[in-house]
Design a protein around this motif. Structure first.
Motif, short mmCIF file in Angstrom:
data_model
loop_
_atom_site.label_atom_id
_atom_site.label_comp_id
_atom_site.label_asym_id
_atom_site.label_seq_id
_atom_site.Cartn_x
_atom_site.Cartn_y
_atom_site.Cartn_z
N UNK A 141 39.75 41.00 43.42
CA UNK A 141 40.55 40.99 44.64
C UNK A 141 41.77 40.09 44.50
N UNK A 142 41.60 38.98 43.80
CA UNK A 142 42.74 38.07 43.61
C UNK A 142 43.79 38.68 42.69
N UNK A 143 43.34 39.40 41.68
CA UNK A 143 44.28 39.98 40.71
C UNK A 143 44.95 41.24 41.27
N UNK A 144 44.30 41.93 42.18
CA UNK A 144 44.85 43.19 42.69
C UNK A 144 45.35 43.03 44.12
N UNK A 145 44.44 42.88 45.08
CA UNK A 145 44.84 42.86 46.49
C UNK A 145 45.80 41.73 46.82
#
Length: 605
Positions: A141-145
């Protein structure tokens, strides 16, 4: 784990928000795009300058019409020239704004690109322990969203903030030029607007932090339930999974609603303050026209400027939720980038000229938690070409032992050497290049079966791939597939059985021809007949290689040169199969218990 590590890995919702610090850091990450940023600022100055001058020109038109109606007639030629100039400025301002928007999009996307690169590179430098403490969905989630949210924030906010600030300065200058008195009236509303923005923004920021933390937890749960979907169905935990999903989903809804609601109050509150100023400007301006100190055109232009003056303030306020959301995401990404990394590889790291497979554990100690020792004072010497089997109850430290050999974890005491070279002095890539590993949990990449087998070897030929496949009995089922070795699989290995996926991973390890092999329950997903075939294949492939075999089924390691029996992180027995059985110790008890069970329940073995 140290206090600093716990603080660093704590969920964002539990950490105090550093809006100013994270904002500065996000801005500094845009430094490589300084030329583009300079171009955006230059275009903004020109385009905003054009738009600021237009109301004054229209006010001049109003004065020409008013004076013409009171005098000898309206000068339509002069009015036409002014309107043409105003129209040209409007068109040029719009064109420059379009160009500026494209440049801003490039800046935002380039910043997100760099953050993704940094995050991905960071992940490769993080110790395995970090991922033990963080759900995979949370990291994803940190790397994408979160990075996507930062990109959207930059694209939408940067342009509008630059435009708003420049408009504010330009409008303020024009208002002072027309009427200092009315300008003071308008400026008096600014402190109230700033105070409102600060008070509401302070309440909104923690809600945005909670929103993105809840998003990470929800993604982590969804990823976990998706990858374990079959087990959820088998054990009838659908209701519990849905209840947990509902709990995380409700938490996300609540935090998102509070964040949007609180920040959404800013714009109407500022609009109310702006409307009060508008009324005062209209009344005082009307009195100025009556007294002759101002013209109708001046009042008209000033009213337009007063609206333009409040508009950028309202725009900045309306972007408060967007900015706070973006900064909350930036905090989470920076927390990942700031996580403690594994120790860097030493410069000019030594490596054995040719690895023969002599492995020595010298008084090795390890603990996951400072207060809980797992392995204490373990010593072991493995000669080249030996097969070492490691057995023992769950939690005895079997897998930890080979993880230390691979340097997935760092020892807390002692040392491990390969051919006399301390592995802590070696580069990790050099160390792992000489070790082949097959895990109990299969892992495949999206691609063909041939590409999966050749994953660890650059430029492997089809002949080498087939040879490894035949040696590990992969060839026998691959040839039954319509596309053979060119059969495409996804990451989950759809289309082949669990045992066949395990065979593919074994073939992958064998193709690398490493001097040292680690097999961690490598035959756990293979049927009994295939297991026998693989054991024969392993016997020939292990020739000349040092092998570490972790096994629960003791029948698979009878031919091992040395069998280590581990309990509570210690080697309590070692020897070959016959010797350990004859001694009647821990190994004999394990063996008797396993095969006593097999007599009662033969289908379970």
């Amino acid at each position: 784990m140290s206090t600093d590590e716990r603080d660093r890995d704590a969920p964002a919702s539990k950490k105090p928000s550093d809006f100013r610090g994270s904002s500065r850091r996000l801005i500094s990450s845009m430094r490589p795009d300084l030329p583009l940023i300079s171009a955006v600022l230059a275009l903004a100055v020109v385009s905003v300058g054009f738009s600021v001058v237009v109301p004054a020109l229209l006010g001049r038109v109003t004065d020409l019409v008013a004076s013409g109606l009171q005098g000898s007639g309206v000068d339509f030629t002069a009015i036409g020239r002014i309107l043409t100039l105003a129209a040209a400025m409007v068109v040029l301002s719009a064109l420059l704004t379009l160009i500026r928007g494209r440049l801003t999009a490039r800046i935002a996307l380039a910043t997100a690109f760099r953050l993704r690169e940094q995050a991905t590179t960071k992940i490769t430098r993080l110790p395995l322990g970090y991922f033990d403490r963080q759900p995979r969905g949370e990291v994803l989630s940190r790397v994408t969203n979160d990075i996507d949210n930062i990109s959207q924030t930059l694209q939408q906010a940067v342009n509008r903030i630059v435009t708003s600030v420049l408009t504010l300065v330009g409008v303020l200058a024009m208002m002072f030029w027309i009427s200092p008195l009315l300008t003071v009236v308008v400026i008096l509303s600014v402190p109230a607007s700033v105070l409102i923005t600060m008070m509401i923004g302070k309440r909104a920021q923690p809600q945005f932090v909670r929103q993105w933390s809840a998003t990470g937890r929800l993604n982590g749960h969804i990823e976990e339930m998706y990858t374990g979907h079959a087990l959820v169905q088998v054990f009838g935990r659908q209701r519990e999974a849905l209840d947990t999903f509902d709990e995380h989903n409700q938490a996300l809804y609540d935090s998102s609603f509070r964040a949007q609601f609180v920040s959404g109050v800013i714009e109407p509150a500022l609009r109310f303050v702006g409307n009060l100023g508008y009324v005062l400007v209209a009344v005082i301006g009307g009195l100025g026209v009556i007294s002759g100190s101002m013209t109708i055109g001046d009042v008209q232009a000033f009213i337009q400027y007063s609206q333009q003056f409040n508009q950028p303030i309202s725009q900045i306020a309306s972007m408060a939720n967007l900015l706070q959301s973006g900064v909350a995401s930036a905090e989470r990404v920076f927390a990942l980038l700031d996580a403690q990394e594994q120790d860097p590889d030493p410069i000019d790291a030594p490596t054995p000229a040719k690895v023969t497979g002599h492995v020595a554990f010298e008084d090795v100690s390890f603990r996951y938690e400072e207060s809980t020792p797992l392995i204490e004072g373990l010593s072991l010497t493995v000669e080249p070409g030996q097969t070492v089997a490691i057995v023992g109850p769950t939690g005895a430290g079997k897998t930890t032992l080979v993880n230390l050999l691979m340097r997935f974890y760092e020892m807390t005491g002692g040392r491990i050497t390969i051919d006399g070279v301390d592995i802590s002095a070696m580069a990790r890539a050099d160390l792992r290049r000489d070790i082949g590993m097959v895990l109990q949990d299969t892992w495949l990449v999206g691609g063909t079966i041939a590409e999966n087998i050749a994953y660890g070897v650059d430029h492997a030929t089809r002949e080498q791939i087939v040879e490894a496949a035949m040696a590990t009995h992969v060839d026998r089922f691959v040839r039954t597939l319509p596309d053979g070795y060119d059969t495409v699989m996804d990451r989950e290995g759809e289309g082949v059985s669990a045992g066949e996926k395990q065979l593919i991973t074994i073939a992958r390890a064998f193709l690398t021809e490493p001097p040292i092999l680690i097999l961690d329950e490598a035959t756990s997903s293979v049927d009994t007949r295939t297991e026998v075939l693989i054991q024969h294949a392993m016997a020939s492939l292990r020739t000349g290689r040092t092998s570490f075999v972790i096994a629960h089924r003791l029948s698979t390691i009878r031919d091992a040169d040395v069998i280590l029996v581990m309990e509570s992180g210690r080697i309590v027995e070692q020897g070959d199969h016959e010797t350990l059985l004859a001694s009647g110790g821990a190994y004999a008890r394990l063996y008797a218990a396993q095969f006593a069970t097999s007599e009662v329940e033969p289908d379970l073995v």
